[in-house]
Design an enzyme around this catalytic site. Structure first.
Site: not given
Ligand code: ZN
Length: 306
Positions: A14-15, A210, A212, A243, A252
């Site tokens: 997803r991300d 989370h 990056h 993003c 990430n």
């Molecule tokens: Zn993210």
């Protein structure tokens, strides 16, 4: 000796892919998921139920969820930003739903068309809907260390947002360095402060980080979080990601890099590093470009050469 577990939440599907220029097909996403499960991943972001006009890469989320392997012990997370997204995630049989609250007004307005206070209110509705539907519901606090529009986010502001969110009883709290500006000392200080707040509220909410790797502090930030007692870490295979609403946010931290570091330190991630590295190599082929993760380039710890 029983090794202490650290849970990896794989966010590449997803991300990662939602900001990849390759615009992955549904079949490719499903092969990615299958390979991740083979490697031992058991919790992954697989879908996003936001407006497909805003995030076209995730427009096939329903199809992906209809075809994900079941019965292999994996928990699939769907992202939802409103009641309709929650309903879609439930319909698609996601095991968990993630909602996002920005610690900064500037990012919230661009990402969700609402400032922090309004988004916290919306989380209240989502959390209630999730409880009724008996679906696990996490809240992710984005821009928790800095915002591309508002700049510095003070620890007081972050703690204020977390405190407001606790009123709505999230099942899990994720703290996100959306634009990769945190240093390990920031992470340690803020994770300690959030845990103190949880303790003072008598809330036993699991904490998740989370990060990056935009400014190359990602792996150090994971280390700092683990040192602070965090046992749930987001990462993306190969270091995919970005993003669409955060200018120049890069991927990430790569799952292989995190798994290598943690397993060498004696933690049990449940993930087979070699299979994960193979998956990162497969990603490069499938996407037609290289991925930034380091361990996929170098390989794991060398075997003895006799
Ligand atoms: Zn993210």
């Amino acid at each position: 000796m029983v090794r202490e577990k650290i849970e990896i939440v794989e966010v590449g599907v997803r991300d990662g892919l939602q900001n990849d220029p390759a615009n992955a097909s549904t079949d490719m996403k499903l092969e990615f998921i299958d390979r991740l499960l083979e490697a031992g991943v058991r919790r992954l972001e697989a879908a996003s139920f936001v407006n497909p006009r805003a995030v076209p890469q995730m427009a096939d989320s329903k199809d992906v969820m209809a075809r994900v392997p079941r019965g292999r012990g994996a928990r699939y997370i769907g992202l939802a930003l409103n009641a309709r997204g929650l309903a879609d995630a439930i319909d698609a049989k996601c095991d968990e739903v993630n909602f996002v609250v920005s610690a900064s007004d500037g990012f919230g307005i661009r990402n969700q068309n609402a400032d922090t206070a309004e988004t916290v209110k919306r989380f209240g509705e989502i959390a209630e809907g999730a409880r009724e539907a008996e679906i696990f519901c996490s809240v992710i606090v984005t821009t928790a260390f800095g915002c591309p529009f508002d700049g510095e986010i003070s620890e007081e502001r972050l703690l204020g947002v977390v405190g407001d969110l606790l009123d709505h009883k999230p099942d899990e709290l994720a703290i996100a360095d959306t634009i990769g500006v945190a240093t390990p000392w920031d992470v340690k200080a803020r994770m300690d402060a959030v845990q103190d707040l949880l303790a003072s509220r008598g809330a036993s909410v699991p904490l998740r980080l989370h990060v990056h790797n935009t400014r190359n502090t990602g792996i150090a930030n994971v280390f700092a979080a683990v040192e602070a007692g965090v046992r749930i870490i987001d990462a993306s295979c190969g270091g995919l990601g970005g993003c669409p609403f955060a200018p120049k946010a890069t991927g990430n931290i790569s799952t292989e890099d995190v798994v290598f570091m943690l397993e060498r330190a004696g933690f049990d991630t449940g993930i087979d590093l070699d299979l994960l590295i193979k998956t990162a190599h497969w990603l490069e082929e499938a996407l037609g470009h290289s991925v930034p993760g380091m361990v996929a380039k170098a390989g794991g710890f060398p075997a003895n050469v006799l």
